[in-house]
Design a protein around this motif. Structure first.
Motif, short mmCIF file in Angstrom:
data_model
loop_
_atom_site.label_atom_id
_atom_site.label_comp_id
_atom_site.label_asym_id
_atom_site.label_seq_id
_atom_site.Cartn_x
_atom_site.Cartn_y
_atom_site.Cartn_z
N VAL A 168 0.85 -1.19 0.00
CA VAL A 168 0.00 0.00 0.00
C VAL A 168 0.89 1.24 0.00
CG1 VAL A 168 -0.22 -0.05 2.52
CG2 VAL A 168 -1.89 1.23 1.16
N LEU A 169 0.50 2.20 -0.82
CA LEU A 169 1.24 3.46 -0.94
C LEU A 169 0.28 4.60 -0.69
CD1 LEU A 169 3.85 4.47 -3.61
CD2 LEU A 169 1.94 6.00 -3.11
N GLY A 170 0.63 5.48 0.23
CA GLY A 170 -0.25 6.59 0.55
C GLY A 170 0.48 7.91 0.60
N SER A 171 -0.28 8.99 0.41
CA SER A 171 0.27 10.33 0.37
C SER A 171 -0.42 11.21 1.40
CB SER A 171 0.08 10.91 -1.04
OG SER A 171 0.39 12.28 -1.09
N SER A 172 0.35 11.84 2.28
CA SER A 172 -0.19 12.74 3.31
C SER A 172 -1.22 12.00 4.18
CB SER A 172 -0.78 13.99 2.67
OG SER A 172 -1.01 15.00 3.62
N ALA A 173 -2.48 12.44 4.19
CA ALA A 173 -3.49 11.72 4.98
C ALA A 173 -3.59 10.27 4.51
CB ALA A 173 -4.85 12.42 4.84
N GLY A 174 -3.43 10.06 3.21
CA GLY A 174 -3.42 8.68 2.70
C GLY A 174 -2.20 7.92 3.16
N ALA A 196 4.92 5.47 2.39
CA ALA A 196 4.12 6.62 2.80
C ALA A 196 4.88 7.91 2.56
CB ALA A 196 3.72 6.51 4.27
N LEU A 197 4.23 8.84 1.85
CA LEU A 197 4.81 10.14 1.57
C LEU A 197 4.20 11.18 2.51
CD1 LEU A 197 4.47 10.06 -2.34
CD2 LEU A 197 6.34 9.14 -0.94
N SER A 198 5.01 11.78 3.34
CA SER A 198 4.57 12.82 4.29
C SER A 198 3.42 12.37 5.19
CB SER A 198 4.14 14.08 3.54
OG SER A 198 5.14 14.55 2.68
N PRO A 199 3.49 11.20 5.80
CA PRO A 199 2.36 10.74 6.61
C PRO A 199 2.29 11.41 7.99
CG PRO A 199 4.14 9.16 6.74
CD PRO A 199 4.59 10.21 5.76
N PRO A 200 1.16 11.99 8.38
CA PRO A 200 0.97 12.49 9.76
C PRO A 200 0.57 11.31 10.64
CG PRO A 200 -0.95 13.04 8.44
CD PRO A 200 0.01 12.35 7.52
N ASN A 201 1.55 10.50 11.01
CA ASN A 201 1.29 9.24 11.69
C ASN A 201 0.68 9.40 13.09
OD1 ASN A 201 2.44 7.44 9.63
ND2 ASN A 201 4.38 8.41 10.17
N ASP A 202 0.90 10.55 13.70
CA ASP A 202 0.32 10.83 15.02
C ASP A 202 -0.52 12.10 14.91
OD1 ASP A 202 -0.32 11.46 17.62
OD2 ASP A 202 1.69 11.09 18.42
N PRO A 203 -1.83 11.98 14.66
CA PRO A 203 -2.69 13.16 14.49
C PRO A 203 -2.65 14.12 15.69
CG PRO A 203 -3.82 11.23 13.67
CD PRO A 203 -2.58 10.74 14.36
N PHE A 204 -2.49 13.60 16.92
CA PHE A 204 -2.45 14.49 18.07
C PHE A 204 -1.20 15.37 18.03
CE2 PHE A 204 -1.67 15.21 22.75
CZ PHE A 204 -2.63 16.20 22.87
N LEU A 205 -0.08 14.80 17.57
CA LEU A 205 1.14 15.59 17.42
C LEU A 205 0.93 16.68 16.37
CD1 LEU A 205 4.11 16.13 18.03
CD2 LEU A 205 4.70 14.37 16.34
N ALA A 206 0.23 16.34 15.28
CA ALA A 206 -0.08 17.34 14.25
C ALA A 206 -0.98 18.43 14.81
CB ALA A 206 -0.74 16.66 13.05
N PHE A 207 -1.91 18.04 15.66
CA PHE A 207 -2.80 19.01 16.32
C PHE A 207 -1.98 19.98 17.17
CE2 PHE A 207 -5.32 20.36 19.97
CZ PHE A 207 -6.48 20.85 19.36
#
Length: 333
Positions: A168-174, A196-207
């Motif tokens: 599986v290959l995903g981009s950003s949110a994907g 994964a390209l630029s994955p925000p793997n921890d949404p709380f950290l992104a928050f």
């Protein structure tokens, strides 16, 4: 597409070629023996000079179909594949998950050309949509990604794909959803690898990053997207400082780091050096995976590149293809 506008169902209709944008570059030929500027003598001149014009090479388009993997309008995926003989060895498959802050984006668009390039490398490519926030709350996006994957594995023979060799290959949110597929439960039972390209793997950290006074507009937008994804605002409960238990539970589940364990799929995680989703989103995940004995590689591409923009670096596509081929070899090799 069927006349009604609904995607076709497996095993029906006649495949058609896809409509993708022409590849950039791909020239062949050149001039030989001419003076600077390429103004050589015409063919047959006494000095023997021969000239040739550059030719754009356009490979044959792969076959293309759209399928429904669920009842919701967005539960659709596109398939790209090339003809193979009746005795041909089934090919490895790659499932693509688009980005868009979990709130927008589409399986088509620029991914059509990328999918076409992957089919030229011997892969069957599936590109999926999924239900979007805020209308669909987490974990609907992961549920849809898992359903799309199950559909691909169940119907792999339609495209001469090997259901045991799917990445599986995903981009950003994907990209976040891609790492979720690789770590949720025993990830390697679901997929053989994750890119994964630029994955925000921890949404709380992104928050949290989006609340920094120096946050970029994209980071602020990502902070808002996290609240739309989980349908709650981390850090407040009826105006009182704190984190609601239900909100915390959703955020923990949405963090791929919390799912990292032995048996997860190997991952290739790529960020731009100036990416608004910082590489720390992947180094933390990689550390957790390695501690569990799972292979994890983090790469950084120079520039303010994010998600599919990373593919603009000429080294990225060959790196991805090489990694996919090494992790999607037939079992036993």
């Amino acid at each position: 597409m069927a006349p009604s506008g609904e995607p076709v169902t497996p095993g029906t209709g006649t495949p058609s070629t896809s409509s993708t944008s022409a590849p950039q570059g791909g020239t062949a030929g050149g001039s030989s023996g001419g003076p600077p500027g390429g103004q050589g003598a015409p063919d047959g001149e006494p000095d023997g000079t021969v000239t040739a014009q550059a030719v754009m090479v356009t490979p044959e388009l792969p076959k293309f179909r759209t399928y429904a993997y669920g009842k919701a309008p967005l539960q659709r995926l596109d398939a790209y594949w090339r003809d193979a003989g009746p005795r041909a060895t089934p090919r490895p498959a790659v499932l693509i998950l688009h980005g868009g802050y979990w709130m927008s984006g589409d399986k088509g668009g620029g991914w059509k050309y990328f999918a076409r390039r992957l089919t030229e490398q011997g892969f069957v490519v599936l590109s999926a949509n999924y239900r979007l926030a805020p209308k669909a709350q987490w974990p609907a996006q992961r549920d849809d990604s898992l359903s799309a994957l199950a559909f691909v594995q169940k119907h792999a023979r339609l495209w001469n794909a090997d259901p045991r060799r799917v990445a599986v290959l995903g981009s950003s949110a994907g990209g976040h959803l891609a790492t979720q597929l690789g770590a949720f439960g025993t990830g390697s039972r679901q997929v053989r690898g994750v890119v994964a390209l630029s994955p925000p793997n921890d949404p709380f950290l992104a928050f949290q990053d989006g609340a920094d006074p120096a946050a970029t507009l994209q980071q602020i937008k990502l902070r808002r997207a996290v609240t739309a994804l989980v349908d709650c605002v981390p850090g407040t409960v009826s105006g009182v400082t704190g984190i609601a238990a239900d909100c915390l539970k959703l955020l923990d589940d949405a963090s791929t780091v919390t799912h990292a364990s032995a048996g997860d799929a190997p991952m290739l995680l790529i960020h731009g050096s100036g990416d608004f989703v910082p590489v720390t989103q992947s180094t933390v995940l990689a550390s957790a995976l390695r501690a569990a004995g799972v292979q994890a590689t983090v790469k950084t591409v120079q520039g303010d590149l994010h998600a599919s923009q990373i593919l603009e670096d000429e080294r990225t596509f060959p790196m991805i293809v090489s990694w996919l081929k090494s992790h999607l070899k037939p079992l036993g090799q």
